[in-house]
Design a protein around this motif. Structure first.
Motif, PDB file in Angstrom:
ATOM      1  N   GLY A  22     -29.064  47.267  46.346  1.00 53.09           N
ATOM      2  CA  GLY A  22     -30.539  48.183  45.581  1.00 53.09           C
ATOM      3  C   GLY A  22     -30.745  47.330  44.229  1.00 53.09           C
ATOM      4  O   GLY A  22     -31.732  47.027  44.065  1.00 53.09           O
ATOM      5  N   ARG A  23     -29.622  46.835  44.069  1.00 50.12           N
ATOM      6  CA  ARG A  23     -29.880  46.627  42.155  1.00 50.12           C
ATOM      7  C   ARG A  23     -30.328  44.746  42.216  1.00 50.12           C
ATOM      8  O   ARG A  23     -29.863  43.959  42.416  1.00 50.12           O
ATOM      9  CB  ARG A  23     -28.849  46.808  40.909  1.00 50.12           C
ATOM     10  N   LEU A  24     -31.644  44.122  40.965  1.00 47.82           N
ATOM     11  CA  LEU A  24     -31.735  43.236  41.545  1.00 47.82           C
ATOM     12  C   LEU A  24     -30.446  42.486  39.885  1.00 47.82           C
ATOM     13  O   LEU A  24     -29.902  43.218  39.463  1.00 47.82           O
ATOM     14  CB  LEU A  24     -32.707  42.796  40.476  1.00 47.82           C
ATOM     15  N   PRO A  25     -30.458  41.128  40.665  1.00 50.52           N
ATOM     16  CA  PRO A  25     -29.170  40.318  39.667  1.00 50.52           C
ATOM     17  C   PRO A  25     -29.833  40.101  38.014  1.00 50.52           C
ATOM     18  O   PRO A  25     -30.477  39.984  37.960  1.00 50.52           O
ATOM     19  CB  PRO A  25     -28.418  39.331  40.421  1.00 50.52           C
ATOM     20  N   PRO A 212     -34.163  33.681  34.776  1.00 48.32           N
ATOM     21  CA  PRO A 212     -33.289  34.093  35.522  1.00 48.32           C
ATOM     22  C   PRO A 212     -33.881  32.766  37.243  1.00 48.32           C
ATOM     23  O   PRO A 212     -33.090  33.511  38.060  1.00 48.32           O
ATOM     24  CB  PRO A 212     -34.546  35.191  36.739  1.00 48.32           C
ATOM     25  N   GLY A 213     -33.784  31.779  36.455  1.00 47.75           N
ATOM     26  CA  GLY A 213     -33.228  30.969  37.771  1.00 47.75           C
ATOM     27  C   GLY A 213     -33.092  29.300  37.494  1.00 47.75           C
ATOM     28  O   GLY A 213     -33.619  29.237  35.817  1.00 47.75           O
ATOM     29  N   VAL A 214     -33.856  28.740  38.042  1.00 45.20           N
ATOM     30  CA  VAL A 214     -33.441  26.970  37.087  1.00 45.20           C
ATOM     31  C   VAL A 214     -35.080  27.189  36.745  1.00 45.20           C
ATOM     32  O   VAL A 214     -35.175  26.324  35.371  1.00 45.20           O
ATOM     33  CB  VAL A 214     -33.598  25.839  39.111  1.00 45.20           C
ATOM     34  N   ALA A 215     -35.816  27.535  37.607  1.00 40.15           N
ATOM     35  CA  ALA A 215     -36.698  27.367  36.281  1.00 40.15           C
ATOM     36  C   ALA A 215     -37.755  29.150  36.648  1.00 40.15           C
ATOM     37  O   ALA A 215     -37.055  29.686  37.486  1.00 40.15           O
ATOM     38  CB  ALA A 215     -37.824  26.507  37.656  1.00 40.15           C
ATOM     39  N   ALA A 216     -38.173  29.373  35.516  1.00 34.66           N
ATOM     40  CA  ALA A 216     -38.985  30.547  35.154  1.00 34.66           C
ATOM     41  C   ALA A 216     -39.710  31.148  36.278  1.00 34.66           C
ATOM     42  O   ALA A 216     -40.658  30.251  36.792  1.00 34.66           O
ATOM     43  CB  ALA A 216     -39.803  30.864  33.582  1.00 34.66           C
ATOM     44  N   ALA A 218     -38.367  32.849  39.506  1.00 36.21           N
ATOM     45  CA  ALA A 218     -37.684  33.107  40.567  1.00 36.21           C
ATOM     46  C   ALA A 218     -38.003  34.250  41.298  1.00 36.21           C
ATOM     47  O   ALA A 218     -38.139  34.644  40.730  1.00 36.21           O
ATOM     48  CB  ALA A 218     -36.169  32.869  40.047  1.00 36.21           C
ATOM     49  N   VAL A 219     -38.209  33.914  42.477  1.00 37.69           N
ATOM     50  CA  VAL A 219     -38.755  35.459  43.650  1.00 37.69           C
ATOM     51  C   VAL A 219     -37.197  36.140  43.883  1.00 37.69           C
ATOM     52  O   VAL A 219     -36.879  34.979  44.618  1.00 37.69           O
ATOM     53  CB  VAL A 219     -39.772  34.968  44.147  1.00 37.69           C
ATOM     54  N   ALA A 220     -36.685  37.129  43.987  1.00 31.44           N
ATOM     55  CA  ALA A 220     -36.014  37.473  45.264  1.00 31.44           C
ATOM     56  C   ALA A 220     -36.935  38.336  46.181  1.00 31.44           C
ATOM     57  O   ALA A 220     -37.797  39.017  46.200  1.00 31.44           O
ATOM     58  CB  ALA A 220     -35.563  38.648  44.763  1.00 31.44           C
ATOM     59  N   PRO A 262     -46.403  46.119  55.861  1.00 30.70           N
ATOM     60  CA  PRO A 262     -45.891  46.359  57.342  1.00 30.70           C
ATOM     61  C   PRO A 262     -45.154  45.686  58.241  1.00 30.70           C
ATOM     62  O   PRO A 262     -44.178  46.396  58.769  1.00 30.70           O
ATOM     63  CB  PRO A 262     -47.376  45.989  58.236  1.00 30.70           C
ATOM     64  N   GLY A 263     -44.761  45.158  57.975  1.00 29.10           N
ATOM     65  CA  GLY A 263     -43.094  43.932  58.094  1.00 29.10           C
ATOM     66  C   GLY A 263     -42.082  44.518  57.001  1.00 29.10           C
ATOM     67  O   GLY A 263     -40.840  43.855  57.730  1.00 29.10           O
ATOM     68  N   ASP A 264     -41.932  45.873  56.285  1.00 28.17           N
ATOM     69  CA  ASP A 264     -40.979  45.935  55.250  1.00 28.17           C
ATOM     70  C   ASP A 264     -40.221  45.185  55.081  1.00 28.17           C
ATOM     71  O   ASP A 264     -38.876  45.004  54.955  1.00 28.17           O
ATOM     72  CB  ASP A 264     -40.078  46.787  56.568  1.00 28.17           C
ATOM     73  N   ARG A 265     -41.316  43.973  53.937  1.00 24.51           N
ATOM     74  CA  ARG A 265     -40.617  42.819  52.878  1.00 24.51           C
ATOM     75  C   ARG A 265     -41.718  42.893  52.212  1.00 24.51           C
ATOM     76  O   ARG A 265     -42.665  42.241  51.809  1.00 24.51           O
ATOM     77  CB  ARG A 265     -40.452  41.584  54.262  1.00 24.51           C
ATOM     78  N   PHE A 266     -39.857  42.492  50.874  1.00 25.93           N
ATOM     79  CA  PHE A 266     -41.340  42.285  50.384  1.00 25.93           C
ATOM     80  C   PHE A 266     -40.745  41.000  49.021  1.00 25.93           C
ATOM     81  O   PHE A 266     -39.509  40.394  49.076  1.00 25.93           O
ATOM     82  CB  PHE A 266     -41.004  43.616  48.719  1.00 25.93           C
ATOM     83  N   ALA A 267     -41.496  41.620  48.101  1.00 22.99           N
ATOM     84  CA  ALA A 267     -40.790  39.938  47.013  1.00 22.99           C
ATOM     85  C   ALA A 267     -40.841  40.689  45.734  1.00 22.99           C
ATOM     86  O   ALA A 267     -42.040  41.236  45.056  1.00 22.99           O
ATOM     87  CB  ALA A 267     -41.771  38.496  47.437  1.00 22.99           C
ATOM     88  N   GLU A 268     -40.724  39.670  44.910  1.00 21.83           N
ATOM     89  CA  GLU A 268     -41.017  40.211  43.655  1.00 21.83           C
ATOM     90  C   GLU A 268     -40.074  39.143  41.955  1.00 21.83           C
ATOM     91  O   GLU A 268     -39.370  38.794  42.524  1.00 21.83           O
ATOM     92  CB  GLU A 268     -40.035  41.981  42.922  1.00 21.83           C
ATOM     93  N   HIS A 269     -40.643  38.972  41.139  1.00 17.73           N
ATOM     94  CA  HIS A 269     -40.129  37.600  40.486  1.00 17.73           C
ATOM     95  C   HIS A 269     -38.849  38.802  39.424  1.00 17.73           C
ATOM     96  O   HIS A 269     -38.568  39.610  39.518  1.00 17.73           O
ATOM     97  CB  HIS A 269     -41.381  37.673  39.373  1.00 17.73           C
TER      98      HIS A 269
END
Length: 285
Positions: A22-25, A212-216, A218-220, A262-269
């Protein structure tokens, strides 16, 4: 301690199983940044206070002779031990204790770290105790997500998790005041660690932000199961708080998520990681 609140052993009851999913790294490279800043070289001892399932201590253990993690939650300790075995970390050990139990006969440390746990403690008392436990020149380290990230122009490829609607749903089930164990947090948790540590006698505050990544930006990618795990990993929505309504809550939570995507998929920075370091004066023993 947060005003008007007393710690009890149910604060994170049932949360440990949901942490990893659950937790973002923390930002990749946070351990390397800390090691370079403090000149860590494989010597000395690390103490991680309130280390949960071992997220930080297992990343840092290779820079020390020994790493000790304390937490009062037995499930968190068991999860940390499982993660250590999976990652083949052999120089870490676990102690069931609260920060207020320190020094607990644990000895002296080169670094003591709190990863988003210091605000749950009797901070003035704990800071003074940690100062005594550190070797001269040793470091008190506070690690957290950046609270106010800069706006990121990178567009998300999927809908963002509906955190505001999730908070509304939690309040509908648990009431308008944030829950924490058997109590509530009317005024939230305290901040201004800098003032607390200065009162204790620490000096030379350093602040570092790790991207948070190679470039500012980064998306999870996140699934509905990931977001459900995030909710149940939190003290204010720990599974036990819902009692016999837990299944009803999860059903309604998944309905909120499905409506948002509806596809139960998300993204966040992914957030940047903030590292704050205070030092014990070299002249103190």
């Amino acid at each position: 301690m947060p005003e008007g609140w007393e710690w009890d052993s149910t604060l994170f009851r049932g949360c440990a199983a949901y942490y990893e999913r659950g937790r973002l790294p923390y930002a990749p490279g946070f351990a390397e940044t800390l090691a370079a800043t403090l000149g860590l070289d494989g010597r000395g001892r690390l103490l991680d206070v309130g280390r949960g399932p071992g997220t930080v201590i297992l990343a840092l253990a290779r820079y020390f002779t020994e790493a000790v993690g304390i937490d009062p939650d037995e499930d968190m300790l068991a999860e940390a031990e499982r993660q250590a075995e999976r990652r083949r970390v052999t120089n870490a050990r676990w102690v069931a204790a609260r920060a207020e139990d320190l020094p607990a006969g644990l000895g002296t440390f080169r670094v003591v770290v709190f990863a988003q746990s210091f605000h749950w403690t009797d901070r003035d008392r704990v800071a003074a105790t940690v100062l005594d436990m550190l070797e001269p020149g040793g470091a008190f380290v506070h690690i957290s997500d950046c609270e106010n990230p800069t706006a990121d122009p990178t567009p998300l490829p999927l809908p963002a998790p509906p955190y505001a609607r999730i908070s509304d749903l939690v309040r509908r089930y648990l009431g308008p005041v944030r829950r924490a164990g058997q109590g509530t947090l009317v005024n939230g948790t305290p901040d201004r660690e800098d003032l607390v540590l200065a009162r204790a006698g620490f000096e030379n505050l350093e602040r570092h932000v790790v991207a948070p990544g190679v470039a500012a930006g980064a998306v999870a990618d996140r699934t509905a199961d990931d977001i459900v795990a995030w909710v149940f990993s939190r003290s204010d929505s720990a599974p036990h708080l819902f009692g016999d309504r837990r299944e009803d809550f999860e059903r309604d939570l998944r309905a909120v998520l499905r409506q948002a995507s509806p596809g139960d998929r998300f993204a966040e920075h992914l957030p940047a990681t903030k590292i704050m370091i205070w030092h014990k004066p070299h002249g103190e023993r």
